[in-house]
Design a protein around this motif. Structure first.
Motif, PDB file in Angstrom:
ATOM      1  N   LEU A  54     -26.425 -59.673   5.531  1.00  0.00           N
ATOM      2  CA  LEU A  54     -25.860 -61.017   5.647  1.00  0.00           C
ATOM      3  C   LEU A  54     -24.335 -60.978   5.735  1.00  0.00           C
ATOM      4  O   LEU A  54     -23.729 -61.722   6.500  1.00  0.00           O
ATOM      5  CB  LEU A  54     -26.293 -61.877   4.467  1.00  0.00           C
ATOM      6  CG  LEU A  54     -27.765 -62.301   4.459  1.00  0.00           C
ATOM      7  CD1 LEU A  54     -28.092 -63.062   3.181  1.00  0.00           C
ATOM      8  CD2 LEU A  54     -28.085 -63.148   5.681  1.00  0.00           C
ATOM      9  N   ARG A  55     -23.722 -60.108   4.965  1.00  0.00           N
ATOM     10  CA  ARG A  55     -22.266 -60.018   4.951  1.00  0.00           C
ATOM     11  C   ARG A  55     -21.722 -59.450   6.262  1.00  0.00           C
ATOM     12  O   ARG A  55     -20.632 -59.813   6.694  1.00  0.00           O
ATOM     13  CB  ARG A  55     -21.834 -59.127   3.777  1.00  0.00           C
ATOM     14  CG  ARG A  55     -20.387 -59.214   3.432  1.00  0.00           C
ATOM     15  CD  ARG A  55     -20.017 -58.469   2.158  1.00  0.00           C
ATOM     16  NE  ARG A  55     -21.119 -58.216   1.274  1.00  0.00           N
ATOM     17  CZ  ARG A  55     -21.472 -57.002   0.817  1.00  0.00           C
ATOM     18  NH1 ARG A  55     -20.806 -55.939   1.157  1.00  0.00           N
ATOM     19  NH2 ARG A  55     -22.500 -56.860  -0.009  1.00  0.00           N
ATOM     20  N   ASN A  56     -22.489 -58.578   6.900  1.00  0.00           N
ATOM     21  CA  ASN A  56     -21.999 -57.886   8.097  1.00  0.00           C
ATOM     22  C   ASN A  56     -22.772 -58.242   9.359  1.00  0.00           C
ATOM     23  O   ASN A  56     -22.738 -57.496  10.330  1.00  0.00           O
ATOM     24  CB  ASN A  56     -22.071 -56.372   7.864  1.00  0.00           C
ATOM     25  CG  ASN A  56     -21.152 -55.934   6.756  1.00  0.00           C
ATOM     26  OD1 ASN A  56     -19.948 -56.029   6.869  1.00  0.00           O
ATOM     27  ND2 ASN A  56     -21.735 -55.471   5.658  1.00  0.00           N
ATOM     28  N   ARG A  57     -23.431 -59.372   9.373  1.00  0.00           N
ATOM     29  CA  ARG A  57     -24.308 -59.716  10.490  1.00  0.00           C
ATOM     30  C   ARG A  57     -23.578 -59.904  11.811  1.00  0.00           C
ATOM     31  O   ARG A  57     -24.195 -59.861  12.869  1.00  0.00           O
ATOM     32  CB  ARG A  57     -25.125 -60.953  10.157  1.00  0.00           C
ATOM     33  CG  ARG A  57     -24.319 -62.196   9.999  1.00  0.00           C
ATOM     34  CD  ARG A  57     -25.193 -63.386   9.691  1.00  0.00           C
ATOM     35  NE  ARG A  57     -24.378 -64.456   9.146  1.00  0.00           N
ATOM     36  CZ  ARG A  57     -24.725 -65.221   8.151  1.00  0.00           C
ATOM     37  NH1 ARG A  57     -25.906 -65.056   7.589  1.00  0.00           N
ATOM     38  NH2 ARG A  57     -23.928 -66.160   7.714  1.00  0.00           N
ATOM     39  N   ASP A  58     -22.286 -60.108  11.799  1.00  0.00           N
ATOM     40  CA  ASP A  58     -21.537 -60.301  13.039  1.00  0.00           C
ATOM     41  C   ASP A  58     -20.964 -59.002  13.598  1.00  0.00           C
ATOM     42  O   ASP A  58     -20.370 -59.011  14.679  1.00  0.00           O
ATOM     43  CB  ASP A  58     -20.402 -61.308  12.821  1.00  0.00           C
ATOM     44  CG  ASP A  58     -20.938 -62.700  12.538  1.00  0.00           C
ATOM     45  OD1 ASP A  58     -22.001 -63.042  13.094  1.00  0.00           O
ATOM     46  OD2 ASP A  58     -20.301 -63.442  11.764  1.00  0.00           O
ATOM     47  N   ARG A  59     -21.154 -57.895  12.910  1.00  0.00           N
ATOM     48  CA  ARG A  59     -20.634 -56.612  13.392  1.00  0.00           C
ATOM     49  C   ARG A  59     -21.496 -56.081  14.532  1.00  0.00           C
ATOM     50  O   ARG A  59     -22.725 -56.105  14.459  1.00  0.00           O
ATOM     51  CB  ARG A  59     -20.600 -55.603  12.251  1.00  0.00           C
ATOM     52  CG  ARG A  59     -19.612 -56.012  11.160  1.00  0.00           C
ATOM     53  CD  ARG A  59     -19.412 -54.934  10.201  1.00  0.00           C
ATOM     54  NE  ARG A  59     -18.872 -53.765  10.904  1.00  0.00           N
ATOM     55  CZ  ARG A  59     -18.418 -52.705  10.304  1.00  0.00           C
ATOM     56  NH1 ARG A  59     -18.448 -52.626   9.003  1.00  0.00           N
ATOM     57  NH2 ARG A  59     -17.958 -51.689  10.997  1.00  0.00           N
ATOM     58  N   GLY A  86     -26.547 -54.011  17.079  1.00  0.00           N
ATOM     59  CA  GLY A  86     -27.204 -52.973  17.867  1.00  0.00           C
ATOM     60  C   GLY A  86     -28.338 -52.316  17.113  1.00  0.00           C
ATOM     61  O   GLY A  86     -29.413 -52.054  17.670  1.00  0.00           O
ATOM     62  N   PHE A  87     -28.110 -52.052  15.821  1.00  0.00           N
ATOM     63  CA  PHE A  87     -29.163 -51.459  14.997  1.00  0.00           C
ATOM     64  C   PHE A  87     -30.381 -52.369  14.915  1.00  0.00           C
ATOM     65  O   PHE A  87     -31.520 -51.922  15.076  1.00  0.00           O
ATOM     66  CB  PHE A  87     -28.627 -51.177  13.586  1.00  0.00           C
ATOM     67  CG  PHE A  87     -29.688 -50.735  12.631  1.00  0.00           C
ATOM     68  CD1 PHE A  87     -30.118 -49.425  12.619  1.00  0.00           C
ATOM     69  CD2 PHE A  87     -30.274 -51.630  11.747  1.00  0.00           C
ATOM     70  CE1 PHE A  87     -31.105 -49.001  11.739  1.00  0.00           C
ATOM     71  CE2 PHE A  87     -31.259 -51.231  10.872  1.00  0.00           C
ATOM     72  CZ  PHE A  87     -31.675 -49.905  10.864  1.00  0.00           C
ATOM     73  N   VAL A  88     -30.153 -53.652  14.693  1.00  0.00           N
ATOM     74  CA  VAL A  88     -31.256 -54.607  14.580  1.00  0.00           C
ATOM     75  C   VAL A  88     -32.014 -54.712  15.901  1.00  0.00           C
ATOM     76  O   VAL A  88     -33.249 -54.735  15.918  1.00  0.00           O
ATOM     77  CB  VAL A  88     -30.743 -55.986  14.105  1.00  0.00           C
ATOM     78  CG1 VAL A  88     -31.813 -57.049  14.213  1.00  0.00           C
ATOM     79  CG2 VAL A  88     -30.228 -55.888  12.672  1.00  0.00           C
TER      80      VAL A  88
END
Length: 81
Positions: free
Chosen positions: A6-11, A16-18
């Motif tokens: 949630l904290r890094n969802r915009d990275r 790419g991993f998701v």
């Protein structure tokens, strides 16, 4: 782990991993469905049950347990005794 996502969802790296993990999971599910279909569709009645089930799920989005129950009942009537 959820808080990190949630904290890094915009990275871009996490996106790419998701995307890659989602693609891999979809492929694994499709492969399992293919193997299960090959083992369970072996004559015309089972092919019809499979095709009708797929069409119903695709068109009407009914709950899978309901469809599974209906297909099981059809199988009992087709193959019992």
């Amino acid at each position: 782990m959820g808080r990190y996502i949630l904290r890094n969802r915009d990275r871009p790296e996490l996106k790419g991993f998701v995307k890659g993990a989602t693609s891999a999971a979809s492929g694994a599910i499709a492969g399992a469905a293919l193997i299960l279909g090959q083992g369970s569709i072996f004559d015309l009645p089972t092919a019809i049950i499979g095709a009708v089930s797929l069409a119903i799920l695709w068109r009407f989005k009914i709950p899978e347990p309901l469809l599974l129950t209906a297909a099981a009942i059809a199988g009992v009537f087709l193959y019992a005794g």
